[in-house]
Structure formats: C-alpha cells, structure tokens
Write an enzyme that holds these catalytic residues in place. Structure first.
Site, short mmCIF file in Angstrom:
data_model
loop_
_atom_site.label_atom_id
_atom_site.label_comp_id
_atom_site.label_asym_id
_atom_site.label_seq_id
_atom_site.Cartn_x
_atom_site.Cartn_y
_atom_site.Cartn_z
CG ASN A 19 -3.71 -2.30 6.78
OD1 ASN A 19 -3.70 -1.99 5.64
ND2 ASN A 19 -4.96 -2.97 7.34
CG HIS A 61 -5.34 -6.53 -0.55
ND1 HIS A 61 -6.51 -6.61 0.12
CD2 HIS A 61 -5.45 -7.46 -1.41
CE1 HIS A 61 -7.12 -7.49 -0.47
NE2 HIS A 61 -6.67 -7.99 -1.58
NE ARG A 79 -6.68 -12.48 5.25
CZ ARG A 79 -7.47 -11.22 5.39
NH1 ARG A 79 -6.95 -10.40 4.30
NH2 ARG A 79 -8.23 -11.06 6.25
CG PHE A 84 -13.29 1.59 6.87
CD1 PHE A 84 -12.97 1.08 5.73
CD2 PHE A 84 -13.96 0.95 7.70
CE1 PHE A 84 -12.94 -0.31 5.58
CE2 PHE A 84 -14.19 -0.65 7.64
CZ PHE A 84 -13.65 -1.14 6.50
CE LYS A 105 -3.88 -2.15 2.09
NZ LYS A 105 -4.82 -2.07 3.35
NE ARG A 144 -2.59 -5.73 7.29
CZ ARG A 144 -3.48 -6.10 6.96
NH1 ARG A 144 -3.99 -7.08 7.62
NH2 ARG A 144 -4.17 -5.91 5.86
CE1 TYR A 170 -9.34 -3.10 0.07
CE2 TYR A 170 -8.48 -1.21 -1.20
CZ TYR A 170 -8.39 -2.38 -0.28
OH TYR A 170 -6.95 -2.67 0.23
CB THR A 199 -7.05 -5.65 9.95
OG1 THR A 199 -7.78 -7.06 9.20
CG2 THR A 199 -7.57 -4.61 9.09
CD GLU A 256 -8.62 -9.36 -3.97
OE1 GLU A 256 -9.68 -9.08 -3.02
OE2 GLU A 256 -7.74 -9.67 -3.37
P1 ATP Z 1 -7.05 -6.30 3.36
O1 ATP Z 1 -8.50 -6.24 2.51
O2 ATP Z 1 -6.41 -4.50 3.08
O3 ATP Z 1 -6.14 -7.34 3.01
P2 ATP Z 1 -8.14 -7.08 5.78
O4 ATP Z 1 -8.67 -8.27 4.88
O5 ATP Z 1 -7.09 -7.36 7.12
O6 ATP Z 1 -7.17 -6.09 4.92
P3 ATP Z 1 -10.57 -5.55 5.75
O7 ATP Z 1 -11.84 -5.82 6.69
O8 ATP Z 1 -10.85 -6.17 4.37
O9 ATP Z 1 -9.31 -6.10 6.48
O10 ATP Z 1 -10.53 -3.97 5.58
C1 ATP Z 1 -9.82 -3.49 4.24
C2 ATP Z 1 -8.88 -2.48 4.32
O11 ATP Z 1 -9.91 -1.50 4.71
C3 ATP Z 1 -8.13 -2.70 5.88
O12 ATP Z 1 -6.92 -3.45 5.13
C4 ATP Z 1 -7.88 -1.36 6.06
O13 ATP Z 1 -6.82 -0.70 5.34
C5 ATP Z 1 -9.11 -0.69 6.01
N1 ATP Z 1 -9.94 -0.48 7.22
C6 ATP Z 1 -10.41 -1.84 7.79
N2 ATP Z 1 -11.23 -1.19 8.86
C7 ATP Z 1 -10.93 0.04 9.08
C8 ATP Z 1 -11.18 1.10 10.13
N3 ATP Z 1 -11.81 0.85 11.06
N4 ATP Z 1 -10.85 2.15 9.85
C9 ATP Z 1 -10.07 2.68 8.67
N5 ATP Z 1 -9.76 1.77 7.83
C10 ATP Z 1 -10.24 0.37 7.78
MG MG Z 2 -9.90 -7.75 3.27
#
Ligand code: ATP
Ligand code: MG
Length: 137
Positions: free
Chosen positions: A112, A115, A85, A57, A9, A102, A49, A91, A126
């Site tokens: 973070n 992805h 993962r 968010f 990212k 992370r 997304y 996350t 994807e």
């Molecule tokens: P990713 O999809 O990026 O691999 P993830 O699967 O761990 O991460 P998701 O729940 O899919 O987490 O959320 C996607 C992304 O949205 C997160 O990686 C983070 O960048 C952002 N995100 C998630 N929760 C929050 C939050 N509470 N506030 C701000 N950003 C968030």
């Molecule tokens: Mg995710």
C-alpha cells in the site's frame, strides 16, 4: 509544527513512483526535512513492526518491507501526523478517499505504497530508529 515519519514502501520504489508520491506530500503542505533510500534489514523491519508481531500478516509484512529498497523520510508541518494520515488514505486502497496516495497508487492492503506514523509519540520513536537529529534540516 509537528514531525511525522514516512516510508515509501518497496511497491513505490519498484514502480519508480517516489517523485509522484513526494509531489502529493509536498502539494499537501508537508515539507520533506530528511530523506534516505535504504534496504531494510530483516531485523530493522521486525523491530519497526513489532507492535504487529501477533497479527497473522506479520511475516508477510516483514518479507514485503525487505523485498526491495524503501525511502525513509521525516515530514514536517502543521498537524503533520494527522495531515499525513489523511493524505495517505485508508490502509485498504479500495476504501481510500479520492486523491489520496493509496487511492492513486496502492496495489493492495499489503502493498500500500506508504507508511505514516499513527501518533506523535510513535513518530518520535520511529524517526529515532532511522535518523540522527543532525540529519533533519
Ligand atoms: P502503516 O502502519 O503502514 O502506515 P496503517 O497504519 O494504515 O499502515 P496498520 O494497521 O498499522 O495500517 O498495518 C500496518 C501495515 O501492515 C499496513 O500498512 C499494511 O501494509 C499491512 N497490513 C495491514 N493489514 C493487513 C492485512 N490484512 N493483510 C496484509 N497486510 C496488512
Ligand atoms: Mg500503522
């Protein structure tokens, strides 16, 4: 052997951490079989997304993902989806296990660093958004 989709990212490219993150990926036994540095368009980020479109968010997430260059990747290996993962960590970096990407590098829940696809089906979808099959070697 499986493939998963990864993004380094904007907080990673901004801090010149692409090599450091790739080292953790490769040390975990995942092979980087495609990789490109791009600037995501607003439309690309919104589509990528779209499952989070109703989350509070979403706007912040799309703004962040288009705020600077990202590195999109295809990773290959045994159980690549679950393995990556695990290597990424939770996350929220405050909850990420020791040694995970992370835990080492992420700045916050939003910024973070990486992805990774959350299922084999999503990985395929994807990967198709960013790579032609012929570019994966
Ligand atoms: P990713 O999809 O990026 O691999 P993830 O699967 O761990 O991460 P998701 O729940 O899919 O987490 O959320 C996607 C992304 O949205 C997160 O990686 C983070 O960048 C952002 N995100 C998630 N929760 C929050 C939050 N509470 N506030 C701000 N950003 C968030
Ligand atoms: Mg995710």
């Amino acid at each position: 052997t499986e493939r998963t989709f990864s993004i380094l990212k904007p907080d990673a490219t901004e801090r010149n951490l692409t090599g450091a993150v790739n080292a953790v990926i490769e040390e975990a036994g995942l092979r980087i079989v495609a990789q490109r540095r791009i600037r995501m368009s607003d439309a690309q980020a919104k589509k990528f997304y779209e499952i989070h479109a109703e989350r509070p968010f979403y706007g912040e997430l799309v703004a962040f993902m288009t705020s600077g260059p990202v590195v999109v990747q295809v990773l290959e290996g045994e159980n690549a989806v679950a393995k990556y993962r695990e290597v990424m960590g939770a996350t929220n970096p405050a909850q990420a296990a020791e040694g995970t990407i992370r835990q080492k590098f992420a700045k916050s829940v939003g910024e973070n660093t990486v992805h990774g696809s959350d299922s084999l089906d999503n990985a395929a979808l994807e990967i198709k958004q960013f790579f032609d099959e012929s570019d994966i070697v």
